[in-house]
Enzyme design. Sequence first.
Site, PDB file in Angstrom:
ATOM      1  N   TYR A  61     -38.405 -24.719  15.266  1.00 15.31           N
ATOM      2  CA  TYR A  61     -37.653 -25.893  15.705  1.00 15.31           C
ATOM      3  C   TYR A  61     -37.843 -27.009  14.684  1.00 15.31           C
ATOM      4  O   TYR A  61     -38.915 -27.593  14.564  1.00 15.31           O
ATOM      5  CB  TYR A  61     -38.085 -26.356  17.111  1.00 15.31           C
ATOM      6  CG  TYR A  61     -37.705 -25.395  18.230  1.00 15.31           C
ATOM      7  CD1 TYR A  61     -36.824 -24.330  18.017  1.00 15.31           C
ATOM      8  CD2 TYR A  61     -38.216 -25.558  19.515  1.00 15.31           C
ATOM      9  CE1 TYR A  61     -36.481 -23.462  19.037  1.00 15.31           C
ATOM     10  CE2 TYR A  61     -37.871 -24.691  20.548  1.00 15.31           C
ATOM     11  CZ  TYR A  61     -37.007 -23.640  20.291  1.00 15.31           C
ATOM     12  OH  TYR A  61     -36.666 -22.777  21.305  1.00 15.31           O
ATOM     13  N   ARG A 136     -37.382 -13.709  18.915  1.00 19.19           N
ATOM     14  CA  ARG A 136     -36.215 -12.810  18.971  1.00 19.19           C
ATOM     15  C   ARG A 136     -36.654 -11.446  18.484  1.00 19.19           C
ATOM     16  O   ARG A 136     -37.469 -11.360  17.557  1.00 19.19           O
ATOM     17  CB  ARG A 136     -35.079 -13.316  18.056  1.00 19.19           C
ATOM     18  CG  ARG A 136     -34.314 -14.449  18.678  1.00 19.19           C
ATOM     19  CD  ARG A 136     -33.026 -14.767  17.946  1.00 19.19           C
ATOM     20  NE  ARG A 136     -32.334 -15.831  18.643  1.00 19.19           N
ATOM     21  CZ  ARG A 136     -31.494 -15.636  19.659  1.00 19.19           C
ATOM     22  NH1 ARG A 136     -31.197 -14.413  20.047  1.00 19.19           N
ATOM     23  NH2 ARG A 136     -30.934 -16.651  20.263  1.00 19.19           N
ATOM     24  N   SER A 165     -38.864 -13.373  24.285  1.00 20.25           N
ATOM     25  CA  SER A 165     -37.635 -14.144  24.414  1.00 20.25           C
ATOM     26  C   SER A 165     -36.477 -13.365  23.807  1.00 20.25           C
ATOM     27  O   SER A 165     -36.630 -12.788  22.719  1.00 20.25           O
ATOM     28  CB  SER A 165     -37.813 -15.479  23.668  1.00 20.25           C
ATOM     29  OG  SER A 165     -36.639 -16.248  23.739  1.00 20.25           O
ATOM     30  N   ASN A 166     -35.365 -13.361  24.511  1.00 23.56           N
ATOM     31  CA  ASN A 166     -34.129 -12.739  24.015  1.00 23.56           C
ATOM     32  C   ASN A 166     -34.257 -11.233  23.796  1.00 23.56           C
ATOM     33  O   ASN A 166     -33.643 -10.678  22.879  1.00 23.56           O
ATOM     34  CB  ASN A 166     -33.669 -13.418  22.717  1.00 23.56           C
ATOM     35  CG  ASN A 166     -33.497 -14.917  22.890  1.00 23.56           C
ATOM     36  OD1 ASN A 166     -32.787 -15.350  23.770  1.00 23.56           O
ATOM     37  ND2 ASN A 166     -34.165 -15.704  22.055  1.00 23.56           N
ATOM     38  N   GLN A 187     -37.980 -15.396  28.173  1.00 26.13           N
ATOM     39  CA  GLN A 187     -37.122 -16.574  27.984  1.00 26.13           C
ATOM     40  C   GLN A 187     -35.767 -16.122  27.437  1.00 26.13           C
ATOM     41  O   GLN A 187     -35.694 -15.547  26.356  1.00 26.13           O
ATOM     42  CB  GLN A 187     -37.820 -17.531  27.006  1.00 26.13           C
ATOM     43  CG  GLN A 187     -37.160 -18.883  26.975  1.00 26.13           C
ATOM     44  CD  GLN A 187     -37.910 -19.895  26.114  1.00 26.13           C
ATOM     45  OE1 GLN A 187     -37.341 -20.423  25.174  1.00 26.13           O
ATOM     46  NE2 GLN A 187     -39.163 -20.150  26.421  1.00 26.13           N
ATOM     47  N   ARG A 284     -32.111 -38.879  31.891  1.00 22.37           N
ATOM     48  CA  ARG A 284     -31.647 -37.538  32.294  1.00 22.37           C
ATOM     49  C   ARG A 284     -32.819 -36.606  32.590  1.00 22.37           C
ATOM     50  O   ARG A 284     -32.736 -35.754  33.469  1.00 22.37           O
ATOM     51  CB  ARG A 284     -30.795 -36.932  31.183  1.00 22.37           C
ATOM     52  CG  ARG A 284     -29.426 -37.549  31.096  1.00 22.37           C
ATOM     53  CD  ARG A 284     -28.639 -36.901  29.988  1.00 22.37           C
ATOM     54  NE  ARG A 284     -27.333 -37.494  29.856  1.00 22.37           N
ATOM     55  CZ  ARG A 284     -26.623 -37.485  28.746  1.00 22.37           C
ATOM     56  NH1 ARG A 284     -27.097 -36.896  27.662  1.00 22.37           N
ATOM     57  NH2 ARG A 284     -25.442 -38.048  28.707  1.00 22.37           N
TER      58      ARG A 284
HETATM   59  N1  NAP Z   1     -35.789 -18.892  23.177  1.00 22.34           N
HETATM   60  C1  NAP Z   1     -34.700 -19.296  22.562  1.00 22.34           C
HETATM   61  O1  NAP Z   1     -34.077 -18.536  21.771  1.00 22.34           O
HETATM   62  C2  NAP Z   1     -34.187 -20.667  22.811  1.00 22.34           C
HETATM   63  C3  NAP Z   1     -32.940 -21.080  22.294  1.00 22.34           C
HETATM   64  C4  NAP Z   1     -32.506 -22.378  22.567  1.00 22.34           C
HETATM   65  C5  NAP Z   1     -33.287 -23.229  23.338  1.00 22.34           C
HETATM   66  N2  NAP Z   1     -34.512 -22.818  23.801  1.00 22.34           N
HETATM   67  C6  NAP Z   1     -35.361 -23.696  24.629  1.00 22.34           C
HETATM   68  O2  NAP Z   1     -34.600 -24.177  25.731  1.00 22.34           O
HETATM   69  C7  NAP Z   1     -34.660 -25.586  25.770  1.00 22.34           C
HETATM   70  C8  NAP Z   1     -33.412 -26.122  26.404  1.00 22.34           C
HETATM   71  O3  NAP Z   1     -32.249 -25.765  25.641  1.00 22.34           O
HETATM   72  P1  NAP Z   1     -31.086 -26.818  25.471  1.00 22.34           P
HETATM   73  O4  NAP Z   1     -31.611 -28.039  24.822  1.00 22.34           O
HETATM   74  O5  NAP Z   1     -29.926 -26.163  24.848  1.00 22.34           O
HETATM   75  O6  NAP Z   1     -30.811 -27.132  27.039  1.00 22.34           O
HETATM   76  P2  NAP Z   1     -29.707 -27.875  27.843  1.00 22.34           P
HETATM   77  O7  NAP Z   1     -30.445 -28.671  28.881  1.00 22.34           O
HETATM   78  O8  NAP Z   1     -28.668 -26.897  28.279  1.00 22.34           O
HETATM   79  O9  NAP Z   1     -28.995 -28.858  26.812  1.00 22.34           O
HETATM   80  C9  NAP Z   1     -29.551 -30.054  26.370  1.00 22.34           C
HETATM   81  C10 NAP Z   1     -28.470 -30.817  25.656  1.00 22.34           C
HETATM   82  O10 NAP Z   1     -27.509 -31.203  26.628  1.00 22.34           O
HETATM   83  C11 NAP Z   1     -27.292 -32.575  26.543  1.00 22.34           C
HETATM   84  N3  NAP Z   1     -27.081 -33.087  27.904  1.00 22.34           N
HETATM   85  C12 NAP Z   1     -27.862 -32.969  28.966  1.00 22.34           C
HETATM   86  N4  NAP Z   1     -27.321 -33.574  30.043  1.00 22.34           N
HETATM   87  C13 NAP Z   1     -26.184 -34.075  29.623  1.00 22.34           C
HETATM   88  C14 NAP Z   1     -25.162 -34.817  30.258  1.00 22.34           C
HETATM   89  N5  NAP Z   1     -25.245 -35.161  31.530  1.00 22.34           N
HETATM   90  N6  NAP Z   1     -24.116 -35.157  29.519  1.00 22.34           N
HETATM   91  C15 NAP Z   1     -24.028 -34.831  28.225  1.00 22.34           C
HETATM   92  N7  NAP Z   1     -24.981 -34.145  27.551  1.00 22.34           N
HETATM   93  C16 NAP Z   1     -26.033 -33.772  28.258  1.00 22.34           C
HETATM   94  C17 NAP Z   1     -28.538 -33.159  25.961  1.00 22.34           C
HETATM   95  O11 NAP Z   1     -28.231 -34.385  25.323  1.00 22.34           O
HETATM   96  P3  NAP Z   1     -29.257 -35.635  25.485  1.00 22.34           P
HETATM   97  O12 NAP Z   1     -30.464 -35.266  24.719  1.00 22.34           O
HETATM   98  O13 NAP Z   1     -28.498 -36.785  24.909  1.00 22.34           O
HETATM   99  O14 NAP Z   1     -29.492 -35.804  26.961  1.00 22.34           O
HETATM  100  C18 NAP Z   1     -28.951 -32.080  24.985  1.00 22.34           C
HETATM  101  O15 NAP Z   1     -28.276 -32.229  23.747  1.00 22.34           O
HETATM  102  C19 NAP Z   1     -34.891 -25.989  24.306  1.00 22.34           C
HETATM  103  O16 NAP Z   1     -35.444 -27.271  24.177  1.00 22.34           O
HETATM  104  C20 NAP Z   1     -35.844 -24.928  23.855  1.00 22.34           C
HETATM  105  O17 NAP Z   1     -37.160 -25.260  24.286  1.00 22.34           O
HETATM  106  C21 NAP Z   1     -34.948 -21.546  23.561  1.00 22.34           C
END
Ligand code: NAP
Length: 314
Positions: A61, A136, A165-166, A187, A284
């Site tokens: 990250y 992955r 994960s994945n 995950q 949020r």
């Molecule tokens: N294992 C893997 O391969 C893998 C891959 C990807 C992610 N992850 C993990 O999963 C976690 C979560 O993933 P994610 O960040 O994609 O999750 P998410 O909660 O689906 O998306 C977060 C994004 O959505 C935006 N958001 C949230 N609420 C919103 C709203 N009401 N309106 C507009 N935008 C909104 C946020 O912006 P703001 O910040 O402005 O609120 C942020 O950019 C990551 O931090 C990571 O730890 C793991």
Amino acid sequence: MQSIPLGVSSLSSSRLAYGCWRVAGSWNPAEVTPESQAAGRQAIIAAYEAGYTLFDNADIYCHGEAERILGAVLKEVPEMRGRVLIATKGGIRPGGDSQAGAPPRYDFSATHLVSACEQSLMRLGVQTIDLYMLHRPDFLADPEEVARAFSCLKDAGKVRYFGVSNFRPTLLTALQVACPMPFIVHQVEISLARLDAFTDGTLDQCLVERITPMAWSPLAAGLIGDGAKALLPSQKSYRLQGILPVLENIAKSHGADRITVALAWLLKHPARIQPIVGSTNPQRIREAVKAVDLELTREEWYSLLIAARGEPLP
Ligand SMILES: NC(=O)c1ccc[n+]([C@@H]2O[C@H](COP(=O)([O-])OP(=O)(O)OC[C@H]3O[C@@H](n4cnc5c(N)ncnc54)[C@H](OP(=O)(O)O)[C@@H]3O)[C@@H](O)[C@H]2O)c1
């Protein structure tokens, strides 16, 4: 916040996890600024104060910057380390990391996993990682070699528990057979925009083997909210037009918002899915906690599933 046990382990975590993927403000380390680092620290502190007790991270990250930011918060708030679980991942290597021209690749060799985990420990500034995950699947993964790496990390007190994960369920089984320690989490991406885990055996396996499914991008990276700022290439084809009005109606009837309902939808599954909230906006991050107390009916749950499928049930 309510808590749940993680898999068959002795670890207990908040019902929602907090994800640190976006805390550097960019995925490109060259774009990270003192202001974006400070905003990332504020987001993590907001999550801690709102009751999140599992912080998910990964070595890739922002090339380690997200781990450094979490490490800085753990230093700034010394009592936090004893109250939260630190989770991180390894096994993905960026192109050019070892020599010019090396391609981006996956690497579960024992040498790489042990060294990647030790570097994560240093960036996080902790003695032990509570949960270490293979990020992955490595096409060349040798289960016996992974078992050696994990045993080495566990015996040295560097990692308490492991997960993946994945993965495909069959590959998880192949690795688990070789590893003496139970994998306690899997995950994967699960959301109203990504339903695969419900039908590809992932959640069935979690139920049978008592593995906690952690849902990444539970809000489809923001598409379920007011729109996404940064999407993975695999998420660019997501179309949510059919889902949003149904979410909106159900949200209205509960006096809630779409985000709360979308998280509550994941929380209802009997495998006890743990959504990983990825917002960097303190408001949020706090609001998301409301989902834990929202119980959807079976009828509401299926209305959302049908809207997400975009076609009737068979
Ligand atoms: N294992 C893997 O391969 C893998 C891959 C990807 C992610 N992850 C993990 O999963 C976690 C979560 O993933 P994610 O960040 O994609 O999750 P998410 O909660 O689906 O998306 C977060 C994004 O959505 C935006 N958001 C949230 N609420 C919103 C709203 N009401 N309106 C507009 N935008 C909104 C946020 O912006 P703001 O910040 O402005 O609120 C942020 O950019 C990551 O931090 C990571 O730890 C793991």
